[in-house]
Design an enzyme around this catalytic site. Sequence first.
Site, PDB file in Angstrom:
ATOM      1  N   ASN A   9      24.864  45.476  63.739  1.00  0.00           N
ATOM      2  CA  ASN A   9      25.252  46.037  62.469  1.00  0.00           C
ATOM      3  C   ASN A   9      26.723  46.636  62.763  1.00  0.00           C
ATOM      4  O   ASN A   9      26.767  47.621  63.758  1.00  0.00           O
ATOM      5  CB  ASN A   9      24.045  47.128  62.240  1.00  0.00           C
ATOM      6  CG  ASN A   9      24.239  48.073  60.908  1.00  0.00           C
ATOM      7  OD1 ASN A   9      25.225  48.287  60.743  1.00  0.00           O
ATOM      8  ND2 ASN A   9      23.206  48.299  60.457  1.00  0.00           N
ATOM      9  N   ASP A  69      17.011  52.431  67.849  1.00  0.00           N
ATOM     10  CA  ASP A  69      16.328  51.929  66.822  1.00  0.00           C
ATOM     11  C   ASP A  69      15.895  52.937  65.935  1.00  0.00           C
ATOM     12  O   ASP A  69      15.667  54.170  66.346  1.00  0.00           O
ATOM     13  CB  ASP A  69      14.764  51.341  67.598  1.00  0.00           C
ATOM     14  CG  ASP A  69      13.862  50.588  66.476  1.00  0.00           C
ATOM     15  OD1 ASP A  69      14.648  49.397  66.056  1.00  0.00           O
ATOM     16  OD2 ASP A  69      12.972  50.833  66.208  1.00  0.00           O
ATOM     17  N   SER A  70      16.166  52.503  64.617  1.00  0.00           N
ATOM     18  CA  SER A  70      16.045  53.573  63.756  1.00  0.00           C
ATOM     19  C   SER A  70      15.307  53.371  62.387  1.00  0.00           C
ATOM     20  O   SER A  70      14.890  51.960  62.303  1.00  0.00           O
ATOM     21  CB  SER A  70      17.304  54.014  63.349  1.00  0.00           C
ATOM     22  OG  SER A  70      18.253  53.197  62.964  1.00  0.00           O
ATOM     23  N   PHE A 150      24.838  53.157  54.686  1.00  0.00           N
ATOM     24  CA  PHE A 150      23.966  51.999  54.576  1.00  0.00           C
ATOM     25  C   PHE A 150      22.555  51.950  54.400  1.00  0.00           C
ATOM     26  O   PHE A 150      22.204  53.359  54.098  1.00  0.00           O
ATOM     27  CB  PHE A 150      24.623  50.869  55.966  1.00  0.00           C
ATOM     28  CG  PHE A 150      23.859  51.351  57.213  1.00  0.00           C
ATOM     29  CD1 PHE A 150      24.398  52.605  57.857  1.00  0.00           C
ATOM     30  CD2 PHE A 150      22.786  51.073  57.357  1.00  0.00           C
ATOM     31  CE1 PHE A 150      23.674  52.919  58.998  1.00  0.00           C
ATOM     32  CE2 PHE A 150      22.219  51.443  58.854  1.00  0.00           C
ATOM     33  CZ  PHE A 150      22.806  52.543  59.569  1.00  0.00           C
ATOM     34  N   GLY A 151      21.861  51.064  54.177  1.00  0.00           N
ATOM     35  CA  GLY A 151      20.481  51.266  54.318  1.00  0.00           C
ATOM     36  C   GLY A 151      19.907  52.057  53.285  1.00  0.00           C
ATOM     37  O   GLY A 151      20.306  51.655  51.923  1.00  0.00           O
ATOM     38  N   TYR A 152      18.981  52.834  53.515  1.00  0.00           N
ATOM     39  CA  TYR A 152      18.540  53.647  52.527  1.00  0.00           C
ATOM     40  C   TYR A 152      19.277  55.054  52.363  1.00  0.00           C
ATOM     41  O   TYR A 152      18.806  55.927  51.370  1.00  0.00           O
ATOM     42  CB  TYR A 152      17.097  54.310  53.035  1.00  0.00           C
ATOM     43  CG  TYR A 152      16.130  53.226  53.383  1.00  0.00           C
ATOM     44  CD1 TYR A 152      15.113  52.685  52.434  1.00  0.00           C
ATOM     45  CD2 TYR A 152      16.006  52.473  54.567  1.00  0.00           C
ATOM     46  CE1 TYR A 152      14.438  51.611  52.620  1.00  0.00           C
ATOM     47  CE2 TYR A 152      15.223  51.422  54.814  1.00  0.00           C
ATOM     48  CZ  TYR A 152      14.282  51.054  53.761  1.00  0.00           C
ATOM     49  OH  TYR A 152      13.571  50.046  54.123  1.00  0.00           O
ATOM     50  N   LYS A 173      28.294  62.693  57.652  1.00  0.00           N
ATOM     51  CA  LYS A 173      27.031  62.007  58.120  1.00  0.00           C
ATOM     52  C   LYS A 173      26.519  62.170  59.649  1.00  0.00           C
ATOM     53  O   LYS A 173      25.680  62.536  59.959  1.00  0.00           O
ATOM     54  CB  LYS A 173      26.917  60.501  57.640  1.00  0.00           C
ATOM     55  CG  LYS A 173      25.651  59.768  57.951  1.00  0.00           C
ATOM     56  CD  LYS A 173      25.569  58.364  57.544  1.00  0.00           C
ATOM     57  CE  LYS A 173      24.270  57.814  57.978  1.00  0.00           C
ATOM     58  NZ  LYS A 173      24.320  56.399  57.975  1.00  0.00           N
ATOM     59  N   ARG A 179      21.087  59.635  63.792  1.00  0.00           N
ATOM     60  CA  ARG A 179      21.480  59.045  64.966  1.00  0.00           C
ATOM     61  C   ARG A 179      22.708  59.820  65.625  1.00  0.00           C
ATOM     62  O   ARG A 179      22.865  59.775  66.919  1.00  0.00           O
ATOM     63  CB  ARG A 179      22.632  57.689  64.260  1.00  0.00           C
ATOM     64  CG  ARG A 179      22.937  56.684  65.437  1.00  0.00           C
ATOM     65  CD  ARG A 179      23.338  55.395  64.969  1.00  0.00           C
ATOM     66  NE  ARG A 179      22.114  54.809  64.039  1.00  0.00           N
ATOM     67  CZ  ARG A 179      22.188  54.874  62.814  1.00  0.00           C
ATOM     68  NH1 ARG A 179      22.749  55.232  62.094  1.00  0.00           N
ATOM     69  NH2 ARG A 179      20.914  54.240  62.154  1.00  0.00           N
TER      70      ARG A 179
HETATM   71  P1  IMP Z   1      16.959  48.651  63.161  1.00  0.00           P
HETATM   72  O1  IMP Z   1      18.110  47.905  63.013  1.00  0.00           O
HETATM   73  O2  IMP Z   1      15.885  47.835  63.623  1.00  0.00           O
HETATM   74  O3  IMP Z   1      16.994  50.024  63.895  1.00  0.00           O
HETATM   75  O4  IMP Z   1      16.729  48.979  61.603  1.00  0.00           O
HETATM   76  C1  IMP Z   1      17.193  50.109  61.119  1.00  0.00           C
HETATM   77  C2  IMP Z   1      16.876  50.256  59.585  1.00  0.00           C
HETATM   78  O5  IMP Z   1      16.352  51.717  59.310  1.00  0.00           O
HETATM   79  C3  IMP Z   1      18.007  49.716  58.822  1.00  0.00           C
HETATM   80  O6  IMP Z   1      18.203  48.500  58.561  1.00  0.00           O
HETATM   81  C4  IMP Z   1      17.954  50.737  57.537  1.00  0.00           C
HETATM   82  O7  IMP Z   1      17.164  50.069  56.499  1.00  0.00           O
HETATM   83  C5  IMP Z   1      17.155  51.904  58.144  1.00  0.00           C
HETATM   84  N1  IMP Z   1      18.256  52.980  58.799  1.00  0.00           N
HETATM   85  C6  IMP Z   1      18.327  53.416  59.818  1.00  0.00           C
HETATM   86  N2  IMP Z   1      19.532  54.219  60.035  1.00  0.00           N
HETATM   87  C7  IMP Z   1      19.866  54.413  58.574  1.00  0.00           C
HETATM   88  C8  IMP Z   1      20.980  55.353  58.243  1.00  0.00           C
HETATM   89  O8  IMP Z   1      21.690  55.871  58.743  1.00  0.00           O
HETATM   90  N3  IMP Z   1      20.953  55.038  56.911  1.00  0.00           N
HETATM   91  C9  IMP Z   1      20.157  54.418  56.069  1.00  0.00           C
HETATM   92  N4  IMP Z   1      19.066  53.587  56.589  1.00  0.00           N
HETATM   93  C10 IMP Z   1      18.998  53.694  57.880  1.00  0.00           C
END
Ligand code: IMP
Length: 199
Positions: A9, A69-70, A150-152, A173, A179
């Site tokens: 990522n 892991d998030s 990104f993401g949510y 952020k 994070r």
């Molecule tokens: P990982 O890469 O397996 O840790 O998946 C983390 C997922 O959680 C990401 O694909 C996002 O969907 C979500 N996520 C984690 N951190 C963030 C953030 O900072 N903003 C928005 N979504 C997040």
Amino acid sequence: MKAVLASHNKKKMAEMRAILSELGVELLSQADVGVDIEPEETGTTFEENARIKAEAIMQATGLPAIADDSGLVVDALNGEPGVYSARYGGEGLDDTGRWQLLLKNMKGTENRACRFVSVICCAFPDGSQLMTRGECHGVVAEGPRGEGGFGYDPVFWLPEKGKSMAELSPEEKNSISHRGNALRVFKEELEKKLNGTDQ
Ligand code: IMP
């Protein structure tokens, strides 16, 4: 110190490089070291998955490897999407599809409390590990706002800022995010380890 980030990522990489460069850590990508593996995240906690990713990349490269892991934990959904945040709704969805599904599943729900969680694990070639956790609390918005992050992020509402996470600058952020919070503690712990004052 050189370390490899166990992730593909690019946005995570940018957020983590910004903080760890202050410590003199040169964060390499998996592409930089020619390691293309993507360990299966078979754990049921953020801690387990962070450890699985960090150990696999450390073993493949022989270098310290850092994994994050998030995910997003929503109270009214019994903690979902949680460790499955990246896979919420199955393989066919992208980031937008996932937050759209979340909004659909939250329709009519009054309790919109949620939090982002990040667990950072560094696995060292000598077998030692460092692990830290950070959280950021907010509410699931009624609709998306903002273009950043990104993401949510577009549907993660920060009441005290009157903005969504996607409306913050990268610096803003980092200063409040899960994070950022996990990384700041990680940075302190790593500093102690590198200076030999962690015993
Ligand atoms: P990982 O890469 O397996 O840790 O998946 C983390 C997922 O959680 C990401 O694909 C996002 O969907 C979500 N996520 C984690 N951190 C963030 C953030 O900072 N903003 C928005 N979504 C997040």
